[in-house]
Design an enzyme around this catalytic site. Structure first.
Site, PDB file in Angstrom:
ATOM      1  N   LYS A  10      20.667  79.192  62.561  1.00 50.14           N
ATOM      2  CA  LYS A  10      19.910  78.417  62.035  1.00 50.14           C
ATOM      3  C   LYS A  10      20.080  76.836  62.008  1.00 50.14           C
ATOM      4  O   LYS A  10      19.394  76.135  62.594  1.00 50.14           O
ATOM      5  CB  LYS A  10      19.135  78.756  60.799  1.00 50.14           C
ATOM      6  CG  LYS A  10      17.919  77.967  60.235  1.00 50.14           C
ATOM      7  CD  LYS A  10      17.412  78.989  59.035  1.00 50.14           C
ATOM      8  CE  LYS A  10      18.274  79.155  57.916  1.00 50.14           C
ATOM      9  NZ  LYS A  10      18.254  78.199  56.998  1.00 50.14           N
ATOM     10  N   ARG A  68      10.984  79.758  49.970  1.00 52.36           N
ATOM     11  CA  ARG A  68      11.738  80.674  49.657  1.00 52.36           C
ATOM     12  C   ARG A  68      10.978  82.010  49.159  1.00 52.36           C
ATOM     13  O   ARG A  68      11.499  82.964  48.720  1.00 52.36           O
ATOM     14  CB  ARG A  68      13.110  80.416  49.021  1.00 52.36           C
ATOM     15  CG  ARG A  68      14.207  79.780  49.749  1.00 52.36           C
ATOM     16  CD  ARG A  68      15.405  80.730  49.995  1.00 52.36           C
ATOM     17  NE  ARG A  68      16.629  80.263  49.520  1.00 52.36           N
ATOM     18  CZ  ARG A  68      17.385  79.225  50.014  1.00 52.36           C
ATOM     19  NH1 ARG A  68      16.867  78.504  50.738  1.00 52.36           N
ATOM     20  NH2 ARG A  68      18.559  79.091  49.595  1.00 52.36           N
ATOM     21  N   ARG A 123      35.198  88.016  62.837  1.00 50.27           N
ATOM     22  CA  ARG A 123      35.677  86.623  62.841  1.00 50.27           C
ATOM     23  C   ARG A 123      36.905  86.529  61.614  1.00 50.27           C
ATOM     24  O   ARG A 123      37.748  85.570  62.094  1.00 50.27           O
ATOM     25  CB  ARG A 123      34.311  85.719  62.653  1.00 50.27           C
ATOM     26  CG  ARG A 123      34.639  84.136  63.048  1.00 50.27           C
ATOM     27  CD  ARG A 123      33.267  83.538  63.126  1.00 50.27           C
ATOM     28  NE  ARG A 123      32.605  83.329  61.843  1.00 50.27           N
ATOM     29  CZ  ARG A 123      31.666  82.782  61.520  1.00 50.27           C
ATOM     30  NH1 ARG A 123      30.638  82.535  62.652  1.00 50.27           N
ATOM     31  NH2 ARG A 123      31.013  82.157  60.673  1.00 50.27           N
ATOM     32  N   ARG A 151      37.543  81.395  55.698  1.00 47.24           N
ATOM     33  CA  ARG A 151      36.429  80.677  55.027  1.00 47.24           C
ATOM     34  C   ARG A 151      35.828  81.450  54.005  1.00 47.24           C
ATOM     35  O   ARG A 151      35.544  82.560  54.179  1.00 47.24           O
ATOM     36  CB  ARG A 151      35.531  80.293  56.304  1.00 47.24           C
ATOM     37  CG  ARG A 151      35.926  79.185  56.767  1.00 47.24           C
ATOM     38  CD  ARG A 151      34.939  78.885  58.220  1.00 47.24           C
ATOM     39  NE  ARG A 151      33.463  78.946  57.826  1.00 47.24           N
ATOM     40  CZ  ARG A 151      32.539  79.137  58.754  1.00 47.24           C
ATOM     41  NH1 ARG A 151      32.636  78.979  60.099  1.00 47.24           N
ATOM     42  NH2 ARG A 151      31.363  78.961  58.079  1.00 47.24           N
ATOM     43  N   ARG A 189      25.022  87.143  50.534  1.00 48.23           N
ATOM     44  CA  ARG A 189      24.073  85.873  50.967  1.00 48.23           C
ATOM     45  C   ARG A 189      22.700  86.589  51.877  1.00 48.23           C
ATOM     46  O   ARG A 189      21.822  86.058  51.823  1.00 48.23           O
ATOM     47  CB  ARG A 189      24.829  85.036  51.612  1.00 48.23           C
ATOM     48  CG  ARG A 189      25.614  84.161  50.783  1.00 48.23           C
ATOM     49  CD  ARG A 189      26.396  83.251  51.393  1.00 48.23           C
ATOM     50  NE  ARG A 189      25.631  82.011  52.231  1.00 48.23           N
ATOM     51  CZ  ARG A 189      25.935  81.552  53.203  1.00 48.23           C
ATOM     52  NH1 ARG A 189      27.176  81.784  53.884  1.00 48.23           N
ATOM     53  NH2 ARG A 189      25.518  80.697  53.773  1.00 48.23           N
TER      54      ARG A 189
HETATM   55  P1  AMP Z   1      20.926  76.494  50.731  1.00 46.57           P
HETATM   56  O1  AMP Z   1      21.727  75.728  51.119  1.00 46.57           O
HETATM   57  O2  AMP Z   1      19.723  76.837  51.476  1.00 46.57           O
HETATM   58  O3  AMP Z   1      21.438  77.918  50.544  1.00 46.57           O
HETATM   59  O4  AMP Z   1      20.303  76.565  49.017  1.00 46.57           O
HETATM   60  C1  AMP Z   1      21.570  76.167  48.119  1.00 46.57           C
HETATM   61  C2  AMP Z   1      20.880  76.578  46.858  1.00 46.57           C
HETATM   62  O5  AMP Z   1      20.047  75.590  46.601  1.00 46.57           O
HETATM   63  C3  AMP Z   1      20.413  77.989  46.840  1.00 46.57           C
HETATM   64  O6  AMP Z   1      21.099  79.147  46.264  1.00 46.57           O
HETATM   65  C4  AMP Z   1      19.203  77.911  45.635  1.00 46.57           C
HETATM   66  O7  AMP Z   1      19.919  77.611  44.140  1.00 46.57           O
HETATM   67  C5  AMP Z   1      18.803  76.499  46.046  1.00 46.57           C
HETATM   68  N1  AMP Z   1      17.503  76.342  46.651  1.00 46.57           N
HETATM   69  C6  AMP Z   1      17.667  75.891  48.033  1.00 46.57           C
HETATM   70  N2  AMP Z   1      16.434  75.843  48.612  1.00 46.57           N
HETATM   71  C7  AMP Z   1      15.480  76.383  47.327  1.00 46.57           C
HETATM   72  C8  AMP Z   1      14.250  76.963  47.280  1.00 46.57           C
HETATM   73  N3  AMP Z   1      13.486  76.809  48.412  1.00 46.57           N
HETATM   74  N4  AMP Z   1      13.698  77.474  46.295  1.00 46.57           N
HETATM   75  C9  AMP Z   1      14.987  77.766  45.039  1.00 46.57           C
HETATM   76  N5  AMP Z   1      16.028  77.341  45.351  1.00 46.57           N
HETATM   77  C10 AMP Z   1      16.371  76.726  46.309  1.00 46.57           C
END
Ligand code: AMP
Length: 197
Positions: free
Chosen positions: A13, A88, A127, A139, A150
Protein backbone atom coordinates in the site's frame (compact mmCIF):
# COMPACT_ATOMS: atom_id res chain seq x y z
CA UNK A 1 -9.62 12.83 -7.14
CA UNK A 2 -10.55 11.68 -3.63
CA UNK A 3 -9.46 8.15 -2.88
CA UNK A 4 -9.30 5.78 0.03
CA UNK A 5 -6.55 3.19 -0.13
CA UNK A 6 -7.23 0.10 1.95
CA UNK A 7 -4.78 -2.72 2.38
CA UNK A 8 -3.05 -4.77 5.06
CA UNK A 9 0.60 -4.48 6.09
CA UNK A 10 2.82 -6.13 3.50
CA UNK A 11 0.39 -5.59 0.60
CA UNK A 12 2.42 -2.77 -0.93
CA UNK A 13 0.00 0.00 0.00
CA UNK A 14 2.81 2.41 0.88
CA UNK A 15 4.51 1.90 -2.49
CA UNK A 16 1.27 2.40 -4.41
CA UNK A 17 0.22 5.42 -2.36
CA UNK A 18 3.57 7.13 -2.97
CA UNK A 19 3.29 6.44 -6.69
CA UNK A 20 -0.23 7.92 -6.80
CA UNK A 21 0.95 11.02 -4.92
CA UNK A 22 3.34 11.66 -7.84
CA UNK A 23 1.09 10.67 -10.75
CA UNK A 24 -2.04 12.43 -9.45
CA UNK A 25 -0.24 15.26 -7.66
CA UNK A 26 -2.41 15.02 -4.57
CA UNK A 27 -1.30 14.43 -0.96
CA UNK A 28 -1.41 11.15 0.95
CA UNK A 29 -3.23 11.72 4.23
CA UNK A 30 -2.12 9.08 6.70
CA UNK A 31 -3.77 9.30 10.13
CA UNK A 32 -0.96 7.13 11.54
CA UNK A 33 1.67 9.65 10.31
CA UNK A 34 -0.36 12.63 11.54
CA UNK A 35 -0.84 11.06 14.97
CA UNK A 36 2.87 10.19 15.24
CA UNK A 37 3.69 13.81 14.36
CA UNK A 38 1.25 15.04 17.05
CA UNK A 39 2.87 12.72 19.61
CA UNK A 40 6.36 13.91 18.63
CA UNK A 41 5.28 17.57 18.86
CA UNK A 42 3.58 16.97 22.23
CA UNK A 43 0.31 18.61 21.13
CA UNK A 44 -2.83 18.03 23.26
CA UNK A 45 -4.01 15.43 20.69
CA UNK A 46 -0.58 13.80 20.76
CA UNK A 47 -0.65 13.57 24.54
CA UNK A 48 -4.07 11.89 24.41
CA UNK A 49 -3.11 9.53 21.59
CA UNK A 50 0.33 8.43 22.82
CA UNK A 51 -0.62 5.71 25.32
CA UNK A 52 -3.41 4.37 23.10
CA UNK A 53 -1.06 4.07 20.12
CA UNK A 54 1.61 2.41 22.22
CA UNK A 55 -0.90 -0.22 23.33
CA UNK A 56 -1.75 -0.95 19.68
CA UNK A 57 -5.42 0.02 20.17
CA UNK A 58 -7.33 2.50 18.03
CA UNK A 59 -7.39 6.19 18.92
CA UNK A 60 -10.93 7.53 19.44
CA UNK A 61 -13.06 8.23 16.39
CA UNK A 62 -13.54 11.87 17.50
CA UNK A 63 -9.80 12.53 17.43
CA UNK A 64 -9.07 11.04 14.00
CA UNK A 65 -12.22 12.47 12.44
CA UNK A 66 -11.23 15.91 13.76
CA UNK A 67 -7.71 15.58 12.35
CA UNK A 68 -9.00 14.59 8.91
CA UNK A 69 -11.66 17.29 8.93
CA UNK A 70 -8.99 19.97 9.47
CA UNK A 71 -6.48 18.40 7.10
CA UNK A 72 -8.77 18.25 4.06
CA UNK A 73 -9.37 21.98 4.37
CA UNK A 74 -5.66 22.66 3.75
CA UNK A 75 -4.85 24.18 0.35
CA UNK A 76 -2.86 21.18 -0.91
CA UNK A 77 -5.89 18.90 -0.47
CA UNK A 78 -8.21 21.09 -2.54
CA UNK A 79 -7.56 19.07 -5.70
CA UNK A 80 -8.02 15.79 -3.87
CA UNK A 81 -6.25 13.36 -1.56
CA UNK A 82 -5.47 9.74 -0.85
CA UNK A 83 -6.66 8.61 2.58
CA UNK A 84 -4.39 6.01 4.15
CA UNK A 85 -5.25 4.34 7.46
CA UNK A 86 -8.60 6.11 7.62
CA UNK A 87 -11.45 5.23 7.94
CA UNK A 88 -10.75 2.26 10.22
CA UNK A 89 -14.22 1.89 11.75
CA UNK A 90 -17.78 2.14 10.48
CA UNK A 91 -18.30 5.28 12.61
CA UNK A 92 -15.30 6.90 10.88
CA UNK A 93 -16.65 5.95 7.44
CA UNK A 94 -20.01 7.49 8.31
CA UNK A 95 -18.37 10.62 9.74
CA UNK A 96 -16.25 10.99 6.60
CA UNK A 97 -19.32 10.73 4.40
CA UNK A 98 -21.14 13.40 6.42
CA UNK A 99 -18.04 15.64 6.54
CA UNK A 100 -17.52 15.50 2.78
CA UNK A 101 -21.22 16.13 2.12
CA UNK A 102 -21.09 19.19 4.40
CA UNK A 103 -18.15 20.51 2.37
CA UNK A 104 -19.95 19.73 -0.91
CA UNK A 105 -17.37 17.07 -1.81
CA UNK A 106 -17.63 13.43 -2.74
CA UNK A 107 -15.41 10.41 -2.64
CA UNK A 108 -14.39 8.90 -5.99
CA UNK A 109 -13.32 5.43 -4.93
CA UNK A 110 -12.18 3.15 -2.13
CA UNK A 111 -9.47 0.87 -3.52
CA UNK A 112 -8.70 -2.25 -1.52
CA UNK A 113 -5.52 -4.24 -2.09
CA UNK A 114 -6.70 -7.76 -1.34
CA UNK A 115 -4.30 -10.43 -0.11
CA UNK A 116 -4.19 -14.13 0.59
CA UNK A 117 -3.36 -13.90 4.31
CA UNK A 118 -1.64 -17.32 4.72
CA UNK A 119 0.48 -16.66 1.61
CA UNK A 120 1.39 -13.19 2.87
CA UNK A 121 2.48 -14.63 6.24
CA UNK A 122 4.56 -17.24 4.35
CA UNK A 123 6.26 -14.43 2.40
CA UNK A 124 7.11 -12.55 5.58
CA UNK A 125 8.42 -15.70 7.31
CA UNK A 126 10.62 -16.40 4.29
CA UNK A 127 11.89 -12.81 4.18
CA UNK A 128 12.77 -12.97 7.89
CA UNK A 129 14.59 -16.32 7.42
CA UNK A 130 16.56 -14.94 4.44
CA UNK A 131 17.55 -11.85 6.40
CA UNK A 132 18.69 -14.00 9.32
CA UNK A 133 20.70 -16.33 7.02
CA UNK A 134 22.40 -13.27 5.50
CA UNK A 135 23.34 -12.10 9.00
CA UNK A 136 21.11 -9.04 8.80
CA UNK A 137 19.31 -7.82 11.90
CA UNK A 138 15.65 -8.94 11.89
CA UNK A 139 13.12 -6.17 11.31
CA UNK A 140 10.60 -6.03 14.12
CA UNK A 141 7.80 -5.64 11.55
CA UNK A 142 8.85 -8.91 9.97
CA UNK A 143 8.59 -10.90 13.17
CA UNK A 144 5.91 -13.42 12.09
CA UNK A 145 3.96 -13.12 15.34
CA UNK A 146 3.96 -9.31 15.28
CA UNK A 147 3.04 -9.44 11.61
CA UNK A 148 0.15 -11.87 12.17
CA UNK A 149 -1.25 -9.67 14.90
CA UNK A 150 -1.09 -6.57 12.66
CA UNK A 151 -2.76 -8.49 9.84
CA UNK A 152 -5.49 -9.69 12.22
CA UNK A 153 -6.07 -6.12 13.42
CA UNK A 154 -6.37 -4.91 9.82
CA UNK A 155 -8.88 -7.64 8.98
CA UNK A 156 -10.97 -6.78 12.03
CA UNK A 157 -10.90 -3.05 11.26
CA UNK A 158 -11.76 -3.26 7.57
CA UNK A 159 -14.43 -5.95 8.03
CA UNK A 160 -16.83 -3.13 8.87
CA UNK A 161 -15.50 -0.59 6.39
CA UNK A 162 -15.42 -2.49 3.07
CA UNK A 163 -19.15 -3.41 3.04
CA UNK A 164 -19.96 0.28 3.64
CA UNK A 165 -18.20 1.26 0.41
CA UNK A 166 -19.37 -1.82 -1.50
CA UNK A 167 -23.00 -0.84 -0.76
CA UNK A 168 -22.30 2.59 -2.21
CA UNK A 169 -20.71 1.20 -5.36
CA UNK A 170 -17.38 2.81 -4.41
CA UNK A 171 -15.33 -0.29 -3.53
CA UNK A 172 -12.78 -1.51 -6.08
CA UNK A 173 -10.78 -4.61 -5.24
CA UNK A 174 -7.30 -5.01 -6.67
CA UNK A 175 -5.24 -8.21 -6.27
CA UNK A 176 -2.43 -7.10 -3.95
CA UNK A 177 -0.60 -10.43 -4.39
CA UNK A 178 0.08 -9.69 -8.08
CA UNK A 179 3.48 -8.33 -9.21
CA UNK A 180 3.95 -4.63 -8.31
CA UNK A 181 3.60 -3.47 -11.94
CA UNK A 182 0.32 -5.32 -12.35
CA UNK A 183 -1.05 -3.85 -9.10
CA UNK A 184 -0.08 -0.38 -10.34
CA UNK A 185 -1.84 -0.99 -13.69
CA UNK A 186 -5.01 -2.26 -11.99
CA UNK A 187 -5.09 0.79 -9.69
CA UNK A 188 -4.52 3.15 -12.61
CA UNK A 189 -7.41 1.48 -14.46
CA UNK A 190 -9.71 2.20 -11.49
CA UNK A 191 -8.49 5.80 -11.33
CA UNK A 192 -9.14 6.30 -15.07
CA UNK A 193 -12.56 4.71 -14.81
CA UNK A 194 -13.69 6.93 -11.93
CA UNK A 195 -12.12 10.03 -13.50
CA UNK A 196 -14.18 9.43 -16.65
CA UNK A 197 -17.41 8.79 -14.73
P1 AMP B 1 -0.82 3.15 11.25
O1 AMP B 1 0.47 3.86 10.97
O2 AMP B 1 -1.90 3.46 10.24
O3 AMP B 1 -0.66 1.67 11.46
O4 AMP B 1 -1.38 3.75 12.63
C1 AMP B 1 -0.62 3.67 13.82
C2 AMP B 1 -1.56 3.81 15.02
O5 AMP B 1 -2.23 5.08 14.97
C3 AMP B 1 -2.67 2.79 15.08
O6 AMP B 1 -2.28 1.59 15.70
C4 AMP B 1 -3.72 3.52 15.91
O7 AMP B 1 -3.39 3.53 17.28
C5 AMP B 1 -3.57 4.95 15.40
N1 AMP B 1 -4.45 5.20 14.24
C6 AMP B 1 -4.08 5.49 12.96
N2 AMP B 1 -5.15 5.69 12.17
C7 AMP B 1 -6.23 5.52 12.97
C8 AMP B 1 -7.64 5.58 12.74
N3 AMP B 1 -8.16 5.85 11.53
N4 AMP B 1 -8.45 5.36 13.81
C9 AMP B 1 -7.96 5.10 15.03
N5 AMP B 1 -6.66 5.02 15.31
C10 AMP B 1 -5.79 5.23 14.29
Amino acid sequence: MRLILLGPPGAGKGTQAQRLVKTLNIPQLSTGDMLRAAVAAGTPIGLKAKAVMESGALVSDDIVVGIINDRIDEPDAKRGFILDGFPRTLAQARALEAMLAAKGLKLDAAIELTVDAPKLVERIVQRAAEAKAAGMPARKDDDPEVFKSRLGAYERDTAAVTPFYRERGLLHEVDGMAPIGDVAKAIDAVVSEVAAA
